[in-house]
Design a protein around this motif. Structure first.
Motif, PDB file in Angstrom:
ATOM      1  N   CYS A 158      43.481  31.669   9.845  1.00 15.50           N
ATOM      2  CA  CYS A 158      44.770  32.021  10.451  1.00 15.50           C
ATOM      3  C   CYS A 158      45.702  32.565   9.373  1.00 15.50           C
ATOM      4  N   PRO A 159      46.422  33.649   9.664  1.00 17.91           N
ATOM      5  CA  PRO A 159      47.371  34.186   8.674  1.00 17.91           C
ATOM      6  C   PRO A 159      48.483  33.188   8.350  1.00 17.91           C
ATOM      7  N   GLU A 160      48.742  32.266   9.275  1.00 15.14           N
ATOM      8  CA  GLU A 160      49.810  31.281   9.059  1.00 15.14           C
ATOM      9  C   GLU A 160      49.261  29.954   8.524  1.00 15.14           C
ATOM     10  N   GLY A 161      47.995  29.910   8.185  1.00 16.80           N
ATOM     11  CA  GLY A 161      47.428  28.678   7.652  1.00 16.80           C
ATOM     12  C   GLY A 161      47.077  27.644   8.721  1.00 16.80           C
ATOM     13  N   GLY A 162      46.804  28.112   9.941  1.00 21.06           N
ATOM     14  CA  GLY A 162      46.358  27.182  10.988  1.00 21.06           C
ATOM     15  C   GLY A 162      47.451  26.801  11.950  1.00 21.06           C
ATOM     16  N   CYS A 163      48.115  27.814  12.544  1.00 21.73           N
ATOM     17  CA  CYS A 163      49.247  27.539  13.432  1.00 21.73           C
ATOM     18  C   CYS A 163      48.767  26.952  14.761  1.00 21.73           C
ATOM     19  N   GLY A 164      47.547  27.259  15.157  1.00 19.74           N
ATOM     20  CA  GLY A 164      47.037  26.759  16.423  1.00 19.74           C
ATOM     21  C   GLY A 164      47.399  27.631  17.617  1.00 19.74           C
ATOM     22  N   ARG A 165      48.221  28.647  17.399  1.00 20.80           N
ATOM     23  CA  ARG A 165      48.705  29.436  18.540  1.00 20.80           C
ATOM     24  C   ARG A 165      48.289  30.903  18.472  1.00 20.80           C
ATOM     25  N   CYS A 166      48.047  31.416  17.265  1.00 14.88           N
ATOM     26  CA  CYS A 166      47.808  32.856  17.125  1.00 14.88           C
ATOM     27  C   CYS A 166      46.425  33.226  17.677  1.00 14.88           C
ATOM     28  N   ARG A 167      46.131  34.506  17.669  1.00 12.19           N
ATOM     29  CA  ARG A 167      44.880  34.997  18.238  1.00 12.19           C
ATOM     30  C   ARG A 167      43.694  34.405  17.464  1.00 12.19           C
ATOM     31  N   ALA A 168      43.796  34.383  16.127  1.00 12.21           N
ATOM     32  CA  ALA A 168      42.697  33.847  15.311  1.00 12.21           C
ATOM     33  C   ALA A 168      42.454  32.377  15.659  1.00 12.21           C
ATOM     34  N   CYS A 169      43.510  31.584  15.690  1.00 16.47           N
ATOM     35  CA  CYS A 169      43.356  30.156  15.979  1.00 16.47           C
ATOM     36  C   CYS A 169      42.761  29.940  17.365  1.00 16.47           C
ATOM     37  N   ARG A 170      43.253  30.695  18.334  1.00 14.96           N
ATOM     38  CA  ARG A 170      42.763  30.501  19.705  1.00 14.96           C
ATOM     39  C   ARG A 170      41.290  30.882  19.820  1.00 14.96           C
ATOM     40  N   ARG A 171      40.907  31.918  19.093  1.00  9.60           N
ATOM     41  CA  ARG A 171      39.494  32.319  19.174  1.00  9.60           C
ATOM     42  C   ARG A 171      38.587  31.316  18.455  1.00  9.60           C
ATOM     43  N   VAL A 172      39.067  30.727  17.371  1.00  8.11           N
ATOM     44  CA  VAL A 172      38.272  29.669  16.715  1.00  8.11           C
ATOM     45  C   VAL A 172      38.073  28.512  17.689  1.00  8.11           C
ATOM     46  N   ALA A 173      39.170  28.096  18.334  1.00 11.20           N
ATOM     47  CA  ALA A 173      39.092  26.958  19.260  1.00 11.20           C
ATOM     48  C   ALA A 173      38.150  27.273  20.421  1.00 11.20           C
ATOM     49  N   ALA A 174      38.130  28.528  20.845  1.00  3.84           N
ATOM     50  CA  ALA A 174      37.304  28.905  21.987  1.00  3.84           C
ATOM     51  C   ALA A 174      35.860  29.210  21.570  1.00  3.84           C
ATOM     52  N   GLY A 175      35.601  29.186  20.262  1.00  3.18           N
ATOM     53  CA  GLY A 175      34.242  29.442  19.793  1.00  3.18           C
ATOM     54  C   GLY A 175      33.854  30.911  19.823  1.00  3.18           C
ATOM     55  N   ILE A 176      34.843  31.823  19.789  1.00  5.43           N
ATOM     56  CA  ILE A 176      34.512  33.253  19.865  1.00  5.43           C
ATOM     57  C   ILE A 176      35.072  34.041  18.688  1.00  5.43           C
ATOM     58  N   HIS A 177      35.506  33.365  17.632  1.00  7.44           N
ATOM     59  CA  HIS A 177      35.972  34.110  16.452  1.00  7.44           C
ATOM     60  C   HIS A 177      34.747  34.637  15.705  1.00  7.44           C
ATOM     61  N   PRO A 178      34.753  35.938  15.374  1.00  8.37           N
ATOM     62  CA  PRO A 178      33.542  36.500  14.731  1.00  8.37           C
ATOM     63  C   PRO A 178      33.267  35.908  13.345  1.00  8.37           C
ATOM     64  N   ASP A 179      34.242  35.285  12.711  1.00 10.14           N
ATOM     65  CA  ASP A 179      34.034  34.718  11.380  1.00 10.14           C
ATOM     66  C   ASP A 179      33.897  33.202  11.398  1.00 10.14           C
ATOM     67  N   CYS A 180      33.748  32.617  12.564  1.00 12.19           N
ATOM     68  CA  CYS A 180      33.541  31.174  12.643  1.00 12.19           C
ATOM     69  C   CYS A 180      32.414  30.889  13.622  1.00 12.19           C
ATOM     70  N   GLU A 181      31.375  30.278  13.103  1.00  9.06           N
ATOM     71  CA  GLU A 181      30.191  30.075  13.926  1.00  9.06           C
ATOM     72  C   GLU A 181      29.807  28.599  13.904  1.00  9.06           C
ATOM     73  N   VAL A 182      29.511  28.060  15.076  1.00  8.70           N
ATOM     74  CA  VAL A 182      29.058  26.675  15.154  1.00  8.70           C
ATOM     75  C   VAL A 182      27.579  26.661  15.519  1.00  8.70           C
ATOM     76  N   LEU A 183      26.773  26.036  14.670  1.00  5.56           N
ATOM     77  CA  LEU A 183      25.347  25.896  14.963  1.00  5.56           C
ATOM     78  C   LEU A 183      25.093  24.470  15.445  1.00  5.56           C
ATOM     79  N   ALA A 184      24.416  24.352  16.570  1.00  5.00           N
ATOM     80  CA  ALA A 184      24.126  23.025  17.111  1.00  5.00           C
ATOM     81  C   ALA A 184      22.615  22.888  17.305  1.00  5.00           C
ATOM     82  N   PRO A 185      22.112  21.655  17.283  1.00  6.53           N
ATOM     83  CA  PRO A 185      20.679  21.444  17.481  1.00  6.53           C
ATOM     84  C   PRO A 185      20.221  21.937  18.858  1.00  6.53           C
ATOM     85  N   THR A 186      19.022  22.442  18.904  1.00  4.92           N
ATOM     86  CA  THR A 186      18.450  22.907  20.172  1.00  4.92           C
ATOM     87  C   THR A 186      17.064  22.286  20.347  1.00  4.92           C
TER      88      THR A 186
END
Ligand SMILES: [Zn+2]
Length: 324
Positions: free
Chosen positions: A48-76
């Motif tokens: 986040c440009p603001e250091g994790g505001c929780g509201r901006c587009r980057a923060c919202r996409r991280v929370a939604a699991g769709i930010h291109p620079d944040c990936e969650v790998l889970a067991p399958t």
């Protein structure tokens, strides 16, 4: 909102504030206490440009699991066996290695979160070690795990450890109350889930009480009828794991009472009278032995011994401690 992990959060905040962000972190602690939420919050703080505001587009996409620079790998499950044991697959880890080598799409970092990282085989861990040994620039790996012994020490030694604590009964009760647990049951629910509130699917006591009732009913089955009873409905690994937990907490509670501990120590606080009766009629030595028995049972189950066999052997050994 994450409760009860001030130490972990403080450590990560300082890392972001000082720009001393490690290439890899190991978030160690029990499931259901906020490890994943803190990992996502840390990813937001990094992206986040603001250091994790929780509201901006980057923060919202991280929370939604769709930010291109944040990936969650889970067991399958294995591709050829959808009902098989879940694990992080070597293909996932190799793919991670390739993608980590690329530049971030838009943020300053690429963040990879490996959920339940203790579920990986040795070859997979070795594949991960390659990425850890030569960390690509601008990459942050976060391994989330409960059991550090499940990974080779070489992997963990390359991660900065961040410890997550079990939640206190008070914190867990408050969290469950905030999820609309009725006030009269939130406390017991918090105790029965041992503060792992993230594992409580519905804020409802009934499922936990049903598991406990099923487990305790088996303690009452006389030894000669036990094998027959277990054959009627052979228990699966998940049930046996859950029941061993019930027994562990049951005998632990009795031991607490026998040792004169405060009632607030009890997990099964609603069954105080039964526990007091148990503590009264069974010698202290037998209660201690019961707890030892359960530790061995747990290790056997971890060691892939057939769950039904583990359960039967355990129940037979617990009989002297539970006999009415
Ligand atoms: Zn933001």
């Amino acid at each position: 909102v994450v409760v009860g992990q001030a130490q972990a959060i403080g450590l990560l905040r300082r890392a972001v504030a000082t720009g001393r962000i490690a290439h890899a972190y190991a978030f160690l602690g029990p499931a259901g206490v906020g490890r994943r939420l803190v990992a996502l919050g840390f990813a937001q703080a990094c992206l986040c440009p603001e250091g994790g505001c929780g509201r901006c587009r980057a923060c919202r996409r991280v929370a939604a699991g769709i930010h291109p620079d944040c990936e969650v790998l889970a067991p399958t499950a294995p591709r050829d066996n959808p009902g098989g044991a879940l694990a992080l697959r070597i293909e996932q880890v190799r793919e991670l290695g390739h993608r980590a080598a690329l530049a971030p799409f838009e943020g300053p970092w690429k963040v990879f979160i490996l959920d339940e990282a203790d579920r990986m085989t040795l070859p997979t861990a070795q594949a991960l070690l390659k990425t850890l040994e030569e960390p690509p620039p601008r990459t942050i790996l976060i391994l989330i795990l409960a059991n550090p012994r499940a990974l080779p020490p070489t992997v963990l030694s390359r991660c900065q450890r961040v410890r997550f604590r079990p939640l206190t009964v008070e914190d867990a009760t408050a969290l469950l109350a905030a999820r609309d647990a009725p006030a009269e049951t939130a406390g017991l629910l918090a105790r029965l889930c041992r503060g792992q509130v993230g594992l409580v699917q519905e804020v409802d006591l009934a499922p936990l009480l049903a598991v406990r009732a099923a487990a305790l009913a088996l303690l009452e089955v006389p030894a000669p009828g036990l094998a027959l009873r277990l054959d009627e409905r052979p228990p699966d690994r998940a049930s046996v794991t859950a029941w061993l937990d019930v027994y562990w907490l049951w005998f632990r509670d009795a031991l607490c009472l026998a040792a004169g501990a405060d009632d607030r120590c009890l997990v099964n606080a609603d069954r105080r009278a039964d526990l007091a009766a148990l503590a009264g009629r069974v010698p202290l030595g037998a209660l201690i032995e019961a707890v030892e028995t359960l530790k061995e049972a747990w290790l056997a189950l971890e060691g892939n011994v057939n769950p039904r066999l583990v359960l039967e052997a355990t129940l037979l050994r617990l009989a002297p401690a539970s006999a009415a």
